[in-house]
Motif scaffolding. Sequence first.
Motif, PDB file in Angstrom:
ATOM      1  N   TRP A   1      22.411  12.249   6.774  1.00 49.60           N
ATOM      2  CA  TRP A   1      21.770  12.939   6.046  1.00 49.60           C
ATOM      3  C   TRP A   1      20.290  12.533   5.727  1.00 49.60           C
ATOM      4  N   TYR A   2      19.369  13.692   6.605  1.00 51.54           N
ATOM      5  CA  TYR A   2      18.283  13.558   6.731  1.00 51.54           C
ATOM      6  C   TYR A   2      17.030  13.596   5.980  1.00 51.54           C
ATOM      7  N   LEU A   3      17.330  12.855   4.824  1.00 51.10           N
ATOM      8  CA  LEU A   3      16.234  12.999   4.005  1.00 51.10           C
ATOM      9  C   LEU A   3      14.751  13.275   3.907  1.00 51.10           C
ATOM     10  N   PRO A   4      14.079  12.671   2.605  1.00 55.47           N
ATOM     11  CA  PRO A   4      12.352  13.633   2.257  1.00 55.47           C
ATOM     12  C   PRO A   4      11.709  11.705   2.641  1.00 55.47           C
ATOM     13  N   ASN A   5      11.123  11.694   2.958  1.00 56.45           N
ATOM     14  CA  ASN A   5       9.973  10.335   3.635  1.00 56.45           C
ATOM     15  C   ASN A   5      10.820   9.131   3.963  1.00 56.45           C
ATOM     16  N   ALA A   6      10.887   9.898   5.649  1.00 57.31           N
ATOM     17  CA  ALA A   6      11.508   8.503   6.280  1.00 57.31           C
ATOM     18  C   ALA A   6      12.999   7.779   6.513  1.00 57.31           C
ATOM     19  N   TRP A   7      13.648   8.982   5.385  1.00 58.48           N
ATOM     20  CA  TRP A   7      15.660   8.079   4.867  1.00 58.48           C
ATOM     21  C   TRP A   7      16.354   8.839   6.113  1.00 58.48           C
ATOM     22  N   VAL A   8      17.381   8.288   6.451  1.00 62.91           N
ATOM     23  CA  VAL A   8      18.331   8.517   6.839  1.00 62.91           C
ATOM     24  C   VAL A   8      19.746   7.712   6.065  1.00 62.91           C
ATOM     25  N   LEU A   9      19.977   8.236   5.419  1.00 59.35           N
ATOM     26  CA  LEU A   9      21.898   7.490   5.265  1.00 59.35           C
ATOM     27  C   LEU A   9      22.580   8.292   6.063  1.00 59.35           C
ATOM     28  N   GLN A  10      23.994   7.845   6.080  1.00 59.33           N
ATOM     29  CA  GLN A  10      25.361   7.879   6.820  1.00 59.33           C
ATOM     30  C   GLN A  10      26.363   7.160   6.368  1.00 59.33           C
ATOM     31  N   GLY A  11      27.339   7.767   6.384  1.00 57.01           N
ATOM     32  CA  GLY A  11      28.760   7.437   6.114  1.00 57.01           C
ATOM     33  C   GLY A  11      30.107   7.454   7.169  1.00 57.01           C
ATOM     34  N   GLY A  12      30.793   7.480   7.248  1.00 59.10           N
ATOM     35  CA  GLY A  12      32.174   8.150   7.988  1.00 59.10           C
ATOM     36  C   GLY A  12      33.179   6.917   8.680  1.00 59.10           C
ATOM     37  N   THR A  13      34.745   7.199   8.618  1.00 58.30           N
ATOM     38  CA  THR A  13      35.487   6.832   9.260  1.00 58.30           C
ATOM     39  C   THR A  13      35.635   6.400  10.464  1.00 58.30           C
ATOM     40  N   ARG A  14      36.426   5.932  11.197  1.00 61.51           N
ATOM     41  CA  ARG A  14      37.245   5.565  12.606  1.00 61.51           C
ATOM     42  C   ARG A  14      38.723   5.051  12.106  1.00 61.51           C
ATOM     43  N   ILE A  15      39.397   6.150  12.554  1.00 64.88           N
ATOM     44  CA  ILE A  15      40.980   6.189  12.429  1.00 64.88           C
ATOM     45  C   ILE A  15      41.716   5.895  13.625  1.00 64.88           C
ATOM     46  N   ASN A  16      41.742   4.971  13.792  1.00 68.32           N
ATOM     47  CA  ASN A  16      42.565   4.176  14.939  1.00 68.32           C
ATOM     48  C   ASN A  16      43.771   3.485  15.248  1.00 68.32           C
ATOM     49  N   ARG A  17      44.473   3.853  16.025  1.00 71.41           N
ATOM     50  CA  ARG A  17      45.831   3.729  16.181  1.00 71.41           C
ATOM     51  C   ARG A  17      46.418   2.745  18.150  1.00 71.41           C
ATOM     52  N   SER A  18      46.621   1.189  17.575  1.00 69.00           N
ATOM     53  CA  SER A  18      47.074   0.401  18.753  1.00 69.00           C
ATOM     54  C   SER A  18      48.475   0.488  18.914  1.00 69.00           C
ATOM     55  N   ASP A  47      45.715  -6.997  28.653  1.00 71.78           N
ATOM     56  CA  ASP A  47      46.920  -7.292  28.489  1.00 71.78           C
ATOM     57  C   ASP A  47      47.362  -6.084  28.197  1.00 71.78           C
ATOM     58  N   GLY A  48      46.652  -5.032  28.482  1.00 77.74           N
ATOM     59  CA  GLY A  48      47.990  -3.732  28.121  1.00 77.74           C
ATOM     60  C   GLY A  48      47.609  -3.406  26.631  1.00 77.74           C
ATOM     61  N   HIS A  49      47.568  -3.808  25.820  1.00 74.88           N
ATOM     62  CA  HIS A  49      47.088  -2.832  24.638  1.00 74.88           C
ATOM     63  C   HIS A  49      46.080  -2.156  24.828  1.00 74.88           C
ATOM     64  N   ARG A  50      46.709  -1.054  24.498  1.00 77.91           N
ATOM     65  CA  ARG A  50      45.873   0.967  24.260  1.00 77.91           C
ATOM     66  C   ARG A  50      45.400   0.646  22.864  1.00 77.91           C
ATOM     67  N   ASP A  51      44.099   1.189  22.552  1.00 77.28           N
ATOM     68  CA  ASP A  51      43.928   1.606  21.109  1.00 77.28           C
ATOM     69  C   ASP A  51      42.776   3.283  21.428  1.00 77.28           C
ATOM     70  N   ARG A  52      43.614   4.243  20.690  1.00 77.18           N
ATOM     71  CA  ARG A  52      43.169   5.340  20.255  1.00 77.18           C
ATOM     72  C   ARG A  52      41.929   5.781  19.438  1.00 77.18           C
ATOM     73  N   ALA A 104      36.203   4.490  27.329  1.00 78.18           N
ATOM     74  CA  ALA A 104      35.335   5.375  27.321  1.00 78.18           C
ATOM     75  C   ALA A 104      35.000   6.183  25.623  1.00 78.18           C
ATOM     76  N   ASP A 105      33.610   6.518  25.757  1.00 77.09           N
ATOM     77  CA  ASP A 105      33.848   7.247  24.556  1.00 77.09           C
ATOM     78  C   ASP A 105      33.361   9.062  24.815  1.00 77.09           C
ATOM     79  N   ALA A 106      33.141   9.476  23.574  1.00 77.50           N
ATOM     80  CA  ALA A 106      33.182  11.344  23.769  1.00 77.50           C
ATOM     81  C   ALA A 106      32.473  11.646  21.918  1.00 77.50           C
ATOM     82  N   VAL A 107      31.306  11.831  22.317  1.00 78.42           N
ATOM     83  CA  VAL A 107      31.144  12.110  20.685  1.00 78.42           C
ATOM     84  C   VAL A 107      29.959  13.847  20.913  1.00 78.42           C
ATOM     85  N   ILE A 108      30.599  14.372  19.797  1.00 77.53           N
ATOM     86  CA  ILE A 108      29.769  15.773  18.978  1.00 77.53           C
ATOM     87  C   ILE A 108      29.345  15.973  18.034  1.00 77.53           C
ATOM     88  N   ASN A 109      28.169  16.227  18.239  1.00 81.52           N
ATOM     89  CA  ASN A 109      27.387  16.730  16.925  1.00 81.52           C
ATOM     90  C   ASN A 109      26.838  17.886  16.606  1.00 81.52           C
TER      91      ASN A 109
END
Length: 262
Positions: free
Chosen positions: A152-169, A139-144, A112-117
Amino acid sequence: MIRKLHQPFVCLAALLATGSAVAQAATTGTVEAGLLHHSLSDGFGTWNQQFVRGSLRTSDATVWNADLVNARQFGAHGTLVVGGVSHVFNEDWYGSLAGSHGSSFFYPQARADAVINRKLGAARDVVATVGVTAVNAHDGHRDRSLLLGLSWYLPNAWVLQGGTRINRSNPGGVMANVKYVAATWGYDKQQYVALRYDMGEEAYQYIGAGSADLLVNFRSNVISGTWRKWLAPTYGFQLRAEAYHNPFYDRRGLEAALFKEF
């Protein structure tokens, strides 16, 4: 285990979710079908997929989507069913919900995924993204995990993105975090070209149905490129190449699809 093949591509997904293009608002839905073939090193064989994707706009603010995937990985067969919805709340906020179920060890039993922007700045050209994901393996393993990103929406039709996913298994409370950067260029109804690079840790990855067929606590990276091209106002093709590396094997391959808008 969060990072798996056949996740929505972040760059193109972010562009489509904003609903900012006039042409996008005029599209009621999309049907897409394609094939995937990846080769793995060190005797791990090949991956093959056949998939159908669809989306349906039920209002100016709401789009529903679904995927059906038939796959063969690590010598086993599996299917994946995905469903979700994206909604624009107002000129500043939009988000999405998604859920999936897989029938084999290499797919989550449930996800299940939930995202807000949130659009930021006077020009609303920066988008902050926060998401949460819950994965239960067969098998019972879980990730959260927690997703944090900026676009960042730039002029001339460019979009730059960056981020991180912090995961606990669990079990074990193993942290397995991933960072990504991406760039997209293009125009709706013409073409999009996107590149993305992910690097980080994976807590576990299944390479077979047995308890011994488990890779644990390792680093990996993946680079992918996507070209989505309209041949006419309502149809076109998409090509996606991907190269993945971990200490146990390398994976290289291509996905090809045709899409039709209506």
